[in-house]
Design a protein around this motif. Structure first.
Motif, PDB file in Angstrom:
ATOM      1  N   ASP A 102       0.833  -1.211   0.000  1.00 60.19           N
ATOM      2  CA  ASP A 102       0.000   0.000   0.000  1.00 60.19           C
ATOM      3  C   ASP A 102       0.865   1.258   0.000  1.00 60.19           C
ATOM      4  O   ASP A 102       0.582   2.222  -0.717  1.00 60.19           O
ATOM      5  N   LYS A 103       1.909   1.245   0.797  1.00 57.09           N
ATOM      6  CA  LYS A 103       2.801   2.411   0.919  1.00 57.09           C
ATOM      7  C   LYS A 103       3.494   2.693  -0.413  1.00 57.09           C
ATOM      8  O   LYS A 103       3.578   3.849  -0.853  1.00 57.09           O
ATOM      9  N   LEU A 104       3.997   1.652  -1.072  1.00 56.29           N
ATOM     10  CA  LEU A 104       4.676   1.838  -2.362  1.00 56.29           C
ATOM     11  C   LEU A 104       3.713   2.368  -3.426  1.00 56.29           C
ATOM     12  O   LEU A 104       4.067   3.259  -4.203  1.00 56.29           O
ATOM     13  N   VAL A 105       2.502   1.818  -3.452  1.00 58.37           N
ATOM     14  CA  VAL A 105       1.494   2.282  -4.412  1.00 58.37           C
ATOM     15  C   VAL A 105       1.154   3.742  -4.133  1.00 58.37           C
ATOM     16  O   VAL A 105       1.033   4.552  -5.056  1.00 58.37           O
ATOM     17  N   ASP A 106       1.032   4.085  -2.863  1.00 62.16           N
ATOM     18  CA  ASP A 106       0.736   5.461  -2.473  1.00 62.16           C
ATOM     19  C   ASP A 106       1.857   6.408  -2.925  1.00 62.16           C
ATOM     20  O   ASP A 106       1.595   7.481  -3.454  1.00 62.16           O
ATOM     21  N   GLU A 107       3.100   6.001  -2.717  1.00 65.15           N
ATOM     22  CA  GLU A 107       4.242   6.826  -3.139  1.00 65.15           C
ATOM     23  C   GLU A 107       4.240   7.013  -4.657  1.00 65.15           C
ATOM     24  O   GLU A 107       4.514   8.103  -5.153  1.00 65.15           O
ATOM     25  N   LEU A 108       3.929   5.950  -5.394  1.00 67.14           N
ATOM     26  CA  LEU A 108       3.865   6.033  -6.855  1.00 67.14           C
ATOM     27  C   LEU A 108       2.781   7.024  -7.270  1.00 67.14           C
ATOM     28  O   LEU A 108       3.017   7.905  -8.102  1.00 67.14           O
ATOM     29  N   ALA A 109       1.613   6.904  -6.661  1.00 69.70           N
ATOM     30  CA  ALA A 109       0.494   7.796  -6.996  1.00 69.70           C
ATOM     31  C   ALA A 109       0.790   9.244  -6.637  1.00 69.70           C
ATOM     32  O   ALA A 109       0.300  10.157  -7.296  1.00 69.70           O
ATOM     33  N   LYS A 110       1.600   9.455  -5.614  1.00 65.27           N
ATOM     34  CA  LYS A 110       1.916  10.827  -5.200  1.00 65.27           C
ATOM     35  C   LYS A 110       3.028  11.457  -6.043  1.00 65.27           C
ATOM     36  O   LYS A 110       3.429  12.584  -5.781  1.00 65.27           O
ATOM     37  N   GLY A 111       3.517  10.695  -7.036  1.00 64.93           N
ATOM     38  CA  GLY A 111       4.495  11.264  -7.952  1.00 64.93           C
ATOM     39  C   GLY A 111       5.940  11.145  -7.509  1.00 64.93           C
ATOM     40  O   GLY A 111       6.822  11.778  -8.092  1.00 64.93           O
ATOM     41  N   ARG A 112       6.195  10.342  -6.502  1.00 65.76           N
ATOM     42  CA  ARG A 112       7.575  10.164  -6.042  1.00 65.76           C
ATOM     43  C   ARG A 112       8.408   9.523  -7.150  1.00 65.76           C
ATOM     44  O   ARG A 112       7.903   8.709  -7.931  1.00 65.76           O
ATOM     45  N   LYS A 113       9.663   9.873  -7.225  1.00 61.93           N
ATOM     46  CA  LYS A 113      10.545   9.309  -8.254  1.00 61.93           C
ATOM     47  C   LYS A 113      10.729   7.811  -8.011  1.00 61.93           C
ATOM     48  O   LYS A 113      10.868   7.368  -6.888  1.00 61.93           O
ATOM     49  N   MET A 114      10.754   7.077  -9.127  1.00 64.47           N
ATOM     50  CA  MET A 114      10.858   5.613  -9.057  1.00 64.47           C
ATOM     51  C   MET A 114      12.099   5.181  -8.272  1.00 64.47           C
ATOM     52  O   MET A 114      12.039   4.234  -7.499  1.00 64.47           O
ATOM     53  N   GLU A 115      13.205   5.875  -8.455  1.00 68.02           N
ATOM     54  CA  GLU A 115      14.438   5.523  -7.738  1.00 68.02           C
ATOM     55  C   GLU A 115      14.222   5.555  -6.222  1.00 68.02           C
ATOM     56  O   GLU A 115      14.717   4.711  -5.494  1.00 68.02           O
ATOM     57  N   LYS A 116      13.469   6.534  -5.749  1.00 65.13           N
ATOM     58  CA  LYS A 116      13.202   6.645  -4.319  1.00 65.13           C
ATOM     59  C   LYS A 116      12.201   5.581  -3.864  1.00 65.13           C
ATOM     60  O   LYS A 116      12.334   5.020  -2.781  1.00 65.13           O
ATOM     61  N   ILE A 117      11.174   5.305  -4.686  1.00 63.72           N
ATOM     62  CA  ILE A 117      10.189   4.279  -4.347  1.00 63.72           C
ATOM     63  C   ILE A 117      10.888   2.929  -4.209  1.00 63.72           C
ATOM     64  O   ILE A 117      10.592   2.174  -3.287  1.00 63.72           O
TER      65      ILE A 117
END
Length: 121
Positions: A102-117
């Protein structure tokens, strides 16, 4: 039976196939792609696209989904709050794994850079 135990049981019995379309909808609504979602799921679980589609088709529970997964060795780097819980403090391993996703999906949806995710991977 306390509330957290009920929640743990609910998560264990929920099917990945029932939640997956919601993940896709969430990330696409925020301008990310299904391919990026798959990249995140692959990083966390080790599943390739073929295996992921099999698990969806078989309607496996989260319990079975994570039993078959090979969690990324850097999973401990996933920290923060999701659904009102600090993921690193969740005691039930299955619930923690579901919240990692859930946290990773949330980070992706919030526009976080893939490298950071993907925690620098």
């Amino acid at each position: 039976m306390d509330n957290s135990h009920k929640q743990d049981q609910r998560i264990a019995k929920m099917t990945f196939a029932s939640v997956y379309p919601l993940y896709v909808e969430k990330v696409e609504r925020k301008g990310r792609t299904k391919e990026e979602l798959h990249e995140v799921i692959t990083w966390l679980t080790g599943f390739n696209n073929k295996k992921l589609q099999e698990l969806i088709k078989e309607k496996v529970t989260f319990e079975e989904f994570f039993r078959q997964a090979s969690l990324n060795p850097n999973v401990h780097l996933i920290t923060g709050v999701i659904c009102g819980y600090r993921v690193e403090d969740i005691e039930n391993p299955l619930t923690q794994q579901a919240r990692y996703l859930d946290k990773l999906v949330d980070e992706l949806a919030k526009g976080r850079k893939m490298e950071k995710i993907l925690r620098g991977s």
